[in-house]
Write a protein that holds these residues in place. Sequence first.
Motif, PDB file in Angstrom:
ATOM      1  N   MET A   1       0.832  -1.199   0.000  1.00 24.60           N
ATOM      2  CA  MET A   1       0.000   0.000   0.000  1.00 24.60           C
ATOM      3  C   MET A   1       0.870   1.254   0.000  1.00 24.60           C
ATOM      4  O   MET A   1       2.030   1.209   0.378  1.00 24.60           O
ATOM      5  CB  MET A   1      -0.848   0.023   1.268  1.00 24.60           C
ATOM      6  N   VAL A   2       0.261   2.341  -0.405  1.00 30.29           N
ATOM      7  CA  VAL A   2       0.969   3.612  -0.368  1.00 30.29           C
ATOM      8  C   VAL A   2      -0.047   4.712  -0.034  1.00 30.29           C
ATOM      9  O   VAL A   2      -1.174   4.675  -0.511  1.00 30.29           O
ATOM     10  CB  VAL A   2       1.698   3.889  -1.713  1.00 30.29           C
ATOM     11  N   VAL A   3       0.370   5.629   0.836  1.00 31.54           N
ATOM     12  CA  VAL A   3      -0.504   6.764   1.151  1.00 31.54           C
ATOM     13  C   VAL A   3      -0.079   7.926   0.258  1.00 31.54           C
ATOM     14  O   VAL A   3       1.086   8.328   0.259  1.00 31.54           O
ATOM     15  CB  VAL A   3      -0.397   7.155   2.642  1.00 31.54           C
ATOM     16  N   MET A   4      -1.016   8.430  -0.537  1.00 29.36           N
ATOM     17  CA  MET A   4      -0.710   9.528  -1.461  1.00 29.36           C
ATOM     18  C   MET A   4      -1.491  10.763  -1.044  1.00 29.36           C
ATOM     19  O   MET A   4      -2.713  10.761  -1.072  1.00 29.36           O
ATOM     20  CB  MET A   4      -1.118   9.152  -2.890  1.00 29.36           C
ATOM     21  N   LYS A   5      -0.761  11.809  -0.639  1.00 31.26           N
ATOM     22  CA  LYS A   5      -1.450  13.040  -0.229  1.00 31.26           C
ATOM     23  C   LYS A   5      -1.293  14.095  -1.321  1.00 31.26           C
ATOM     24  O   LYS A   5      -0.171  14.368  -1.770  1.00 31.26           O
ATOM     25  CB  LYS A   5      -0.879  13.547   1.097  1.00 31.26           C
ATOM     26  N   PHE A   6      -2.386  14.664  -1.726  1.00 30.18           N
ATOM     27  CA  PHE A   6      -2.342  15.739  -2.721  1.00 30.18           C
ATOM     28  C   PHE A   6      -2.735  17.049  -2.056  1.00 30.18           C
ATOM     29  O   PHE A   6      -3.797  17.147  -1.431  1.00 30.18           O
ATOM     30  CB  PHE A   6      -3.274  15.422  -3.892  1.00 30.18           C
ATOM     31  N   GLY A   7      -1.890  18.053  -2.180  1.00 37.24           N
ATOM     32  CA  GLY A   7      -2.135  19.345  -1.542  1.00 37.24           C
ATOM     33  C   GLY A   7      -3.074  20.213  -2.362  1.00 37.24           C
ATOM     34  O   GLY A   7      -3.400  19.888  -3.516  1.00 37.24           O
ATOM     35  N   GLY A   8      -3.478  21.331  -1.776  1.00 36.90           N
ATOM     36  CA  GLY A   8      -4.400  22.258  -2.434  1.00 36.90           C
ATOM     37  C   GLY A   8      -3.907  22.681  -3.818  1.00 36.90           C
ATOM     38  O   GLY A   8      -4.696  22.827  -4.755  1.00 36.90           O
ATOM     39  N   SER A   9      -2.581  22.841  -3.946  1.00 40.21           N
ATOM     40  CA  SER A   9      -2.049  23.287  -5.228  1.00 40.21           C
ATOM     41  C   SER A   9      -2.246  22.225  -6.313  1.00 40.21           C
ATOM     42  O   SER A   9      -2.255  22.544  -7.496  1.00 40.21           O
ATOM     43  CB  SER A   9      -0.558  23.626  -5.083  1.00 40.21           C
ATOM     44  N   SER A  10      -2.439  20.965  -5.910  1.00 35.92           N
ATOM     45  CA  SER A  10      -2.663  19.895  -6.893  1.00 35.92           C
ATOM     46  C   SER A  10      -4.138  19.712  -7.213  1.00 35.92           C
ATOM     47  O   SER A  10      -4.488  18.925  -8.088  1.00 35.92           O
ATOM     48  CB  SER A  10      -2.104  18.559  -6.371  1.00 35.92           C
ATOM     49  N   VAL A  11      -5.009  20.392  -6.443  1.00 38.80           N
ATOM     50  CA  VAL A  11      -6.448  20.259  -6.711  1.00 38.80           C
ATOM     51  C   VAL A  11      -7.097  21.651  -6.825  1.00 38.80           C
ATOM     52  O   VAL A  11      -8.147  21.904  -6.262  1.00 38.80           O
ATOM     53  CB  VAL A  11      -7.173  19.390  -5.629  1.00 38.80           C
ATOM     54  N   GLY A  12      -6.449  22.513  -7.604  1.00 38.32           N
ATOM     55  CA  GLY A  12      -6.921  23.896  -7.729  1.00 38.32           C
ATOM     56  C   GLY A  12      -8.113  24.068  -8.646  1.00 38.32           C
ATOM     57  O   GLY A  12      -8.893  24.995  -8.504  1.00 38.32           O
ATOM     58  N   ASP A  13      -8.265  23.171  -9.633  1.00 36.68           N
ATOM     59  CA  ASP A  13      -9.393  23.278 -10.571  1.00 36.68           C
ATOM     60  C   ASP A  13      -9.687  21.893 -11.163  1.00 36.68           C
ATOM     61  O   ASP A  13      -9.018  20.912 -10.841  1.00 36.68           O
ATOM     62  CB  ASP A  13      -9.094  24.306 -11.672  1.00 36.68           C
TER      63      ASP A  13
END
Length: 437
Positions: free
Chosen positions: A1-13
């Motif tokens: 398994m891997v935990v993948m965190k995406f920050g606000g800059s990766s989900v801007g639109d």
Amino acid sequence: MVVMKFGGSSVGDAEKIRNVCAIVKSKLKAKPIVVLSAVKGITDKLIDTAEKAANDDDVSKELEEIKKKHHSILKELGLNENLVDVQLQEYGKVVDKIFEMKKINPELMDEVQSFGERMSVRILAGCLNKDGIKAKAFDAFDIGMITTPDYGKAEPLPDTEEKIKEFLKKVKEIPVITGFIGKDSAGNITTLGRGGSDYTAAIIGAAMNDTTEIWTDVNGIMTSDPRVVKDAKTIDQISFGEASELAYFGARVLHPKTIWPAVKKNLPVKVLNSFEPSNKGTTIVNKAGKSKEAIKAIACKKNIALVNVSSTRMLLAHGFLSRLFSVFEDYKKSVDMIATSEVSVSLTVDNANDIDKIKEDLEGVAEIKVEKNKSIVCVVGEGMHNSKGIVARVFETLKDIRIEMISAGASEINISFIVDTKDADKAVQVLHKKFFS
Ligand code: ADP
Ligand code: ASP
Ligand code: MG
């Protein structure tokens, strides 16, 4: 398994959210657990709106903007626009409550901030499902993220990791979990502090005994903030200690607590670029490989306050420092740097809030002067303590800049000093040029 965190800059639109879907899709074999931040800018907007409401200002425009931003992303992604309406309505009710109370207490402020993540996870899970990947959105507090009631800086309770592990073991879909938020034992929503989704990811990584990947908008941890130093370079490998110092002293790319859960179990943390997924980014490990330079990176924490304490009695008299720090403790103010002389103590704190109360509490014992608009510059590298002349080279480079307070040797891997904020970028740039160009 891997935990993948995406920050606000990766989900801007919508387009960026599609890109995140594609990255998750490319990792299906590794069984990803996704941790997500709010859509870029939304947390700030939720806070601003709440503050305006407390001020009795009209917030209909702000509420409309928050709604429109999410609805237009949903529409562009071809998802049902109602997908986050429950959260939007609930936020509206919280704002109404603030209007009634005419103020925001810390519990309410954390609840206010929680809605960004609670909406973004539903959008990403929707997007993944539409793409044929079975995913499910979760609010972290529903999967075991129970914290202390320290609003704005909550800490997971000791059995949190175990609870999360038990819960996630049973989830069949790809979990898409809110970063940043939890609930205390009384059921109030809490936050782990701004930028805290990184910490959530690391807590879940430790719970599952997995690697944690922090996906952001730059190629890993770099020799300096690339917004300040144009030719900053990616650091392939960095130790827990070095990454921790950098994060603590202002390298926003990582929340300062991200390292804690990983250190405890000796699990790797990677920092990767969601806009250049093939770049190998940075791996944070227990012991990093030796770099050519003794110095690994330079960080800067801006707009801190420098507090000069001079004793009205004898400063270093027995018990003075403990009295001084107990007052800072009373106001939960953490001190970053400290220097003492026979007649004064200088220390730095994140902001000047509560300083007036601290002054009052110390009346008759010490006089306090506060200087704002200061910045800490921090040079980090494990190789420094074995290299002769590093301190001299650092300060020789800075001879045209006024330096106020120096701390070297406290951790063996960091030299920090205070400059006026107006000189901070220049200090970082000249040091970077000297050591990395
Ligand atoms: P996210 O939205 O992914 O959480 P952040 O804005 O919190 O992203 O963090 C990424 C930013 O951190 C980068 O865009 C960069 O400007 C800044 N940063 C500061 N110091 C560093 C550093 N040493 N290496 C990389 N990025 C840094
Ligand atoms: N959304 C929160 C913030 O803006 C947490 C995070 O992004 O990590 O601070
Ligand atoms: Mg961040």
